[in-house]
Write a protein that holds these residues in place. Structure first.
Motif, short mmCIF file in Angstrom:
data_model
loop_
_atom_site.label_atom_id
_atom_site.label_comp_id
_atom_site.label_asym_id
_atom_site.label_seq_id
_atom_site.Cartn_x
_atom_site.Cartn_y
_atom_site.Cartn_z
N THR A 3 0.83 -1.19 0.00
CA THR A 3 0.00 0.00 0.00
C THR A 3 0.87 1.24 0.00
OG1 THR A 3 -1.80 -1.12 1.18
CG2 THR A 3 -1.79 1.29 1.20
N TYR A 5 0.79 4.95 0.56
CA TYR A 5 -0.01 6.04 1.12
C TYR A 5 0.41 7.37 0.49
CZ TYR A 5 -1.46 2.72 4.72
OH TYR A 5 -1.99 1.64 5.37
N THR A 41 5.78 6.08 -1.79
CA THR A 41 4.76 7.06 -1.44
C THR A 41 4.53 7.94 -2.67
OG1 THR A 41 4.03 8.70 0.20
CG2 THR A 41 6.35 8.78 -0.47
N THR A 251 -3.40 4.74 -2.35
CA THR A 251 -4.50 5.23 -1.54
C THR A 251 -4.28 6.71 -1.23
OG1 THR A 251 -5.69 5.01 0.57
CG2 THR A 251 -3.37 4.42 0.56
N GLN A 253 -5.30 7.98 1.43
CA GLN A 253 -5.08 8.08 2.87
C GLN A 253 -3.61 8.42 3.15
OE1 GLN A 253 -6.58 4.74 5.19
NE2 GLN A 253 -7.93 4.18 3.51
N HIS A 254 -3.38 9.14 4.21
CA HIS A 254 -2.01 9.48 4.60
C HIS A 254 -1.43 8.35 5.46
CE1 HIS A 254 -2.48 13.34 2.80
NE2 HIS A 254 -3.40 13.75 3.66
#
Length: 258
Positions: A3, A5, A41, A251, A253-254
């Motif tokens: 994932t 972020y 990231t 995503t 989201q952070h």
């Protein structure tokens, strides 16, 4: 699946971003001899990738861009674009080698690759069948079901940025070091060919196939076998297999620890 972020602070993009598990042998899945971790990231402008490399004796002798960096210890990234993909290598001296590949079955008149940027006559291009296209069994064509790719050796990723930090000393085997860290920035604006019909930057929940790995030459007497350690093992000793690369989930989201 890893994932990725979305970065919370442009001035500190790695704040709260956890690294991966220890990279594993590309074929067997066993842990790499030396510890290697990667992290991904992103924000609206760029994709950021980081490697933390354990290496008691960092070395890098090549000094010219687009040298055959894989002949030395390096980190490696591939980004899948469906009918094309991009290869990137970086050694501990911050020397880059990059190649853009287009599958030959997708390279047709009137296609999105029928542009001057991918002119096989005018550009520095070669045919490529994969890691084993010079083995007797798979000579010329390689072993991948899609067969041959066009490799564009003079393609440069627009806006690419790289940096290296050595934790120790470079090219001095008389001293023991901890290793080195590589940080790479890929602007989304440079990924139009790789994105195809996908959104740039990615939308929340988009999944891209990206290879994240390390090549390490292990000196054993006069031999130097090449170990390949990756985020996701392939089961075969061939890094040019997009279907086997890691799935990166983007995503908005952070990072939970930021």
């Amino acid at each position: 699946m890893y994932t990725a972020y979305k970065a919370n602070d442009p001035s500190s993009i790695w704040n709260g971003v956890d690294g991966s598990h220890r990279l594993q042998d590309i074929k067997s899945g066993s842990p790499g001899l030396y510890d290697t971790r990667t992290a991904v990231t992103w924000d609206d402008e760029n994709l950021y990738i980081k490697f933390v490399v354990q290496d008691p004796f960092p070395s890098a002798r090549l000094t010219e861009r687009d040298s055959l960096v894989f002949t030395e210890n390096c980190v490696e990234i591939f980004i899948d674009g469906g009918d094309c993909y991009y290869e990137f290598q970086l050694n501990a001296s911050n020397i880059v080698n990059e190649v853009f590949f287009v599958w030959r079955d997708a390279y047709k008149r009137g296609s999105r690759f029928d542009v001057p940027e991918f002119d096989v006559v005018e550009r520095k291009s070669r045919t490529f069948g994969g890691n084993d296209d010079r083995s007797l069994e798979h000579f010329w064509n390689g072993s991948h079901p899609r067969g041959i790719r066009w490799a564009f050796l003079d393609w440069d990723f627009p806006g690419l940025k790289t940096s290296i930090t050595i934790d120790g000393v470079l090219n001095d085997s008389s001293q023991t070091s901890s290793g080195w860290t590589a940080e790479i920035t890929f602007p989304w604006a440079g990924m139009k060919h790789l994105a195809g019909n996908r959104s740039l930057p990615p939308k929340d929940g988009d999944v891209w196939k990206i290879f994240l790995g390390r090549l390490h030459h292990i000196p054993i007497g006069s031999d130097h076998p090449i170990a390949v350690w990756v985020l996701k093992p392939h089961g075969v000793y061939d890094s040019h297999r997009p279907e086997a690369w890691s799935e990166i989930l983007f995503t908005t989201q952070h990072p939970p620890n930021s």
